[in-house]
Design an enzyme around this catalytic site. Structure first.
Site: not given
Length: 375
Positions: A232, A258, A262, A344, A346
């Site tokens: 979202g 991520c 933000q 990412h 990971e």
């Protein structure tokens, strides 16, 4: 039982464009969401269970999906998070010996509607030119006008708060309680592999709901804080932004990935915006401006932070940039142990290009712990 996909289906985009295909498993169904595409050749199970994809219709660009089945350990959450699947060739059979289920069984267990035999090359080209938009996939091929009216009622991803849909309801622990370090993680859509990467570096993690307060998180007296990925628009996450501001006012390390990246930017007064079609794949090139090294990264986001505002912010430094479009891929605060990335680490597509980010985080934790021990 082996199925051959044969029931006719369609994909209807918000602008009225239609692509035709067939339902997977010959099932009837309808699913709504924002349509997006992922360019990864592998990793479909991780993609489908990634909370960051909540509410999205996923187009897979690899020509074959399902050919290696699914495996219980390769999930990023407790269930499938995408709203629906769109692919070219769906493999009902799989060849990997360690697989637990076929992809068809896995989707069926999660009640996910999927369509195949779609011209995904043309579809992805269309999305790239016209941008991500809401869509519907359905076997109701003779009910197009009604589907259009239903599609109009689906809210835009811009301005949509979804962290509450995927976050834990109650705090929980992960890892060894006797570990050296304690990390408080704000779950706004956290992936299991992030927790694994933190735990294997000798950390005990307490995971908090999306709306947890700073007082709740700090009461556990953690050595550091983490803000997760998630779905979202970041701007409606007022509680998370407030928590990030309060963490920044402490002297403890903070790492964000991520959506967490933000949120940290917003906490520093930097705005975010919805991208034309986002970054989703496992081959995105990133340049580390500190080391001068390139990284192959996994990305999954439809929003980004404003580069001009970041450059003008005296408290922030851009550490990473996306080499395809020069968007901001990483920041750090100049006078605080706070940093974040828009990808990412990971997910390990490099496979180890971005592992150092977790090590850097623990380097800050160790440094801070030693400083506090001297006080």
């Amino acid at each position: 039982m082996k199925y051959q996909s044969k029931k006719k289906a369609l994909l209807l985009l918000a602008d009225g464009t239609i692509f035709y295909g067939k339902s997977v498993g010959d099932k009837e169904g309808t699913a709504f969401g924002e349509v997006c595409f992922n360019t990864g050749m592998t990793g479909y199970q991780e993609i489908f269970t990634d909370p960051s994809y909540f509410g999205q219709l996923m187009v897979t660009t690899n020509a074959h999906i399902g050919n290696y089945g699914t495996q219980e350990e390769e999930v990023e959450s407790d269930s499938i998070k995408i709203a629906g699947l769109i692919c070219k060739n769906f493999s009902y059979e799989y060849s990997r010996p360690i697989a637990d289920l076929s992809l068809q069984e896995f989707l069926g267990n999660n009640n996910l509607f999927a369509i195949s035999d779609v011209d995904t090359r043309a579809l992805v080209s269309y999305i790239r030119d016209n941008g991500a938009m809401n869509a519907v996939i359905s076997t109701r091929i003779n009910d197009i006008e009604a589907l259009k009216q239903e599609l109009k009622k689906v809210p835009s991803m811009e301005g949509l708060e979804l962290a509450s849909k995927v976050s834990t309801k109650d705090p929980y622990f992960y890892g060894d309680k006797n570990a050296t370090y304690k990390i408080a993680a704000l779950d706004i859509g956290i992936k299991k592999n992030i927790l694994r990467n933190l735990a294997k570096r000798d950390a005990y993690i307490k995971v908090y709901p999306y709306n947890a307060s700073f007082e709740e998180m700090s009461a556990w007296n953690p050595d550091a804080f983490f803000i997760s990925n998630g779905p979202g628009d970041p701007e409606p996450l007022k509680d998370a932004i407030k928590v990030a501001k309060e963490i920044i006012n402490t002297d403890k390390p903070l790492f964000g990935i991520c959506l967490g990246h933000q949120v940290i930017a917003l906490a520093n007064g930097v705005s975010t915006y919805k991208m034309h079609n986002g970054h989703r794949g496992i081959n995105h090139p990133i340049l580390n401006l500190i080391t001068g090294k390139g990284e192959i990264t996994s990305q999954n986001h439809g929003f980004a932070i404003n580069r001009e505002e970041t450059e003008a912010n005296p408290n922030l430094e851009i550490t990473h940039v996306h080499l395809n479009d020069k968007t901001v891929a990483g920041i750090r605060m100049k006078d605080k142990d706070v940093f974040s990335v828009q990808y990412h680490p990971e997910a390990s597509p490099g496979p180890h290009d971005a592992d150092y980010l977790f090590d850097d985080f623990f380097g800050l934790i160790e440094k801070t712990s030693k400083q506090l021990a001297k006080v």
